[in-house]
Design an enzyme around this catalytic site. Structure first.
Site, PDB file in Angstrom:
ATOM      1  N   THR A  41       0.839  -1.077   0.004  1.00 20.36           N
ATOM      2  CA  THR A  41       0.093  -0.194  -0.087  1.00 20.36           C
ATOM      3  C   THR A  41       0.942   1.236   0.103  1.00 20.36           C
ATOM      4  OG1 THR A  41      -1.428  -1.480   1.086  1.00 20.36           O
ATOM      5  CG2 THR A  41      -1.553   0.885   1.501  1.00 20.36           C
ATOM      6  N   GLY A  70       1.235  -1.206   4.938  1.00 18.77           N
ATOM      7  CA  GLY A  70       1.672  -2.423   5.842  1.00 18.77           C
ATOM      8  C   GLY A  70       0.632  -3.337   6.006  1.00 18.77           C
ATOM      9  N   GLY A  71      -0.282  -3.440   5.392  1.00 22.22           N
ATOM     10  CA  GLY A  71      -1.424  -4.463   5.591  1.00 22.22           C
ATOM     11  C   GLY A  71      -2.020  -4.200   7.096  1.00 22.22           C
TER      12      GLY A  71
END
Ligand code: GLY
Length: 570
Positions: free
Chosen positions: A382, A474-475
């Site tokens: 992302t 970073g999810g």
């Protein structure tokens, strides 16, 4: 720190520098030789993003009279060209804005499940989850929202889209040189690019990529020109839509013309909560961050964490237990509020946070078997960037393709990567997604539904004026990284630079482990293990971009040391 990237072909630099009349909106910097800058201080405006050319683009737009929203739109479009692993027009994201007039707002342009998607679409005949289908290739893609999001933001901008998109068009058409890490990442996905594409994309290079190579993306430039000339219809209708649907048809994808034409971004009421004397403005659902960040900040607010000291075992243990509780609730309660009634108010309340911490025991490892969700009636590619202008407009933007280079499928003839965001749904209750996160019914797939996200673009206000603009990719680590960055600054009085760059850790309920970065102190790991925690070293966590507006009016932009991220100001 400054790192310089330069082209191996000086002739190309010369050509680019000399081609065409330089209108005010053209690229004002050299994309064949540029500098990574980790810290920049100015008094007029600042941008911190994942790529130096994108940060330069944003600053140039402000220098030409644009406000922070103009700069954010131009930066986002530039990232779609120079940062293909995560910058995108084939994905989606969230934008949080604080306008100089005091208004806070958010734009949700999260991808949606196509109309023919269904709950069990990634299960085989025996009911087993097929994560290779939700994570790679055509079927993994949700209906892209990024372009609709850009046009939603445009109402707060002061310059026309033709001017804001022009730098991206030029970067795509004339090319830019690759950094070492971008070249390495592209090399790593060559087999996937060959496997998941029906038309060989420009990212495929038999001889392999190296630092200094020039990447030209003519198909992408043409798509951007259609968006420039036709607005949203340049993406969601006509030639670009036809290219997307043709791509789908070639490999069993399900995004249709109607899915594209019907896509709409949504302006949503921001989450605003008090933390001591600060106001925190962040993204509501479908961002889980809008529930988890207030929950975690409320849980830590009354704890003497400052007294424990930064990254003392005691402080890390406390924050781990807070993260565990928040992520247990994420798995059970959180999903798209347009589809499911989520008890947001209760989950984000101070009273609930206090209740949740009642069983907290200092210096003892908790357990995710006993800590379940609260009892009430839920590669990490992302990208985040932060923008601020001298009038007081602040923009915090996180966008995503989900995994690195998304589905790895490039739309043939249109030159952009599609997301693999369908994997952010819970494809089967209890089956971990790309980030190991589990979920249930609330986040199950349904036609037109938005999948749960962790993206947490955030603005902190002090005396109702922007103080911090913050966010990270970073999810599932996004929300814990934003949480830790805020605690580092607001509780440990850390500089923005240290708050971004000091080692981070992460706990997400399941798996029941504390994940730490390689430079996380060994002594603290041992103390945590003695308390009963499983501590697992992993790679770097996030790429946090912070802008801090100081009391004297100076604007400090910090780019994370972990990547090619670069800050710019003037
Ligand atoms: N795809 C990452 C997120 O939205 O959280």
């Amino acid at each position: 720190m400054k790192t310089v990237f330069s082209c191996t072909f000086p002739l190309v630099i010369l050509l680019y520098a000399c081609t065409g009349p330089r209108s005010a909106a053209t690229v004002q910097f050299n994309p064949y030789e540029y500098t990574i800058q980790k810290k920049a201080t100015g008094s007029n405006g600042a941008v911190s993003s994942a790529h130096p050319l994108a940060s330069e683009t944003g600053i140039n737009i402000m220098k030409q009279g644009g406000n922070a929203i103009d700069a954010a739109i131009a930066t986002q479009l530039a990232l779609a060209v120079v940062y293909p692993s995560a910058g995108n027009i084939g994905g989606g994201g969230f934008t949080v804005i604080h306008l100089a007039n005091g208004k806070n707002l958010t734009i949700d342009y999260r991808e949606k499940a196509p109309a023919t998607a269904h709950r069990d679409m990634y299960l085989d005949a025996a009911g087993n989850a097929q994560t290779q289908l939700s994570q790679n290739g055509h079927l993994a893609a949700g209906v892209p929202g990024a372009v609709a999001g850009l046009f939603s933001c445009l109402q707060y901008a002061s310059l026309p889209i033709s001017k804001l998109i022009q730098p991206a068009i030029e970067l795509a058409e004339k090319g830019f040189v690759l950094t070492e890490s971008e070249a390495r990442h592209l090399n790593n996905i060559q087999p996937a690019l060959i496997k998941y594409n029906t038309v060989t994309p420009v990212f495929v290079k038999a001889a392999g990529w190296k630092k200094g190579d020039t990447l030209v993306q003519q198909d992408l430039a043409n798509t951007l020109k259609r968006i420039r000339d036709k607005g949203m219809a340049g993406f969601y209708e006509g030639e670009t839509a036809r290219l997307i649907v043709d791509e789908m048809k070639r490999a069993n994808g399900i995004i249709s013309y109607e899915d594209l034409k019907n896509y709409q971004a949504k302006e949503r009421e921001p989450v605003v909560f008090d933390y001591k004397t600060y106001k925190v403005v962040t993204m509501p659902l479908p961002s889980s961050g809008g529930v988890l960040l207030p929950m975690m900040m409320h849980m830590i607010e009354d704890q003497p964490v400052k007294q424990y000291g930064f990254q003392s075992a005691r402080a890390v243990q406390l924050m781990t237990e807070i993260e565990r509780r928040a992520y247990a609730d994420r798995a059970k309660f959180l999903g798209d509020v347009d589809f499911y009634k989520v008890p947001v108010k209760k989950l984000s309340s101070k009273e609930y946070a206090v209740e949740r911490m009642k069983d907290y025991k200092a210096e003892t490892a908790g357990s995710s078997k006993t800590t379940q969700a609260g009892l009430i009636p839920e590669s990490e590619e992302t990208t985040h960037f932060s923008v601020y202008d001298k009038s007081g407009n602040a923009v915090s933007v996180t966008t995503t393709l989900n995994g690195s280079y998304g589905s790895r499928t490039v739309v043939g003839g249109a030159g952009f990567l599609l997301n693999n965001e369908m994997d952010d749904f819970s494809i089967k209750p209890g089956v971990p997604n790309l980030y190991g996160a589990v979920g249930g019914d609330v986040n199950a797939i349904a036609p037109g539904k938005r999948m749960l996200s962790s993206m947490t673009p955030t603005i902190v206000l002090k005396d109702n004026k922007p103080f911090l603009v913050v966010g990270t990719p970073g999810g599932t680590t996004i929300t814990t990284s934003v949480f830790q960055t805020l605690v580092n600054i607001l509780e440990f009085d850390m500089s923005a630079e240290d708050a971004v760059n000091k080692p981070k850790f992460h706990h997400q309920w399941l798996p029941d482990e504390i994940f730490v970065e390689p430079d996380f102190p060994q002594a603290v790991r041992q103390q945590l293990q003695q308390m009963g925690y499983k501590v697992t070293q992993r790679g770097p966590i996030g790429l946090t971009e912070v802008i801090r507006i100081n009391a004297n009016g100076s604007i400090e932009a910090i780019a994370d040391k972990r990547g090619d991220d670069s800050a710019n100001s003037y």
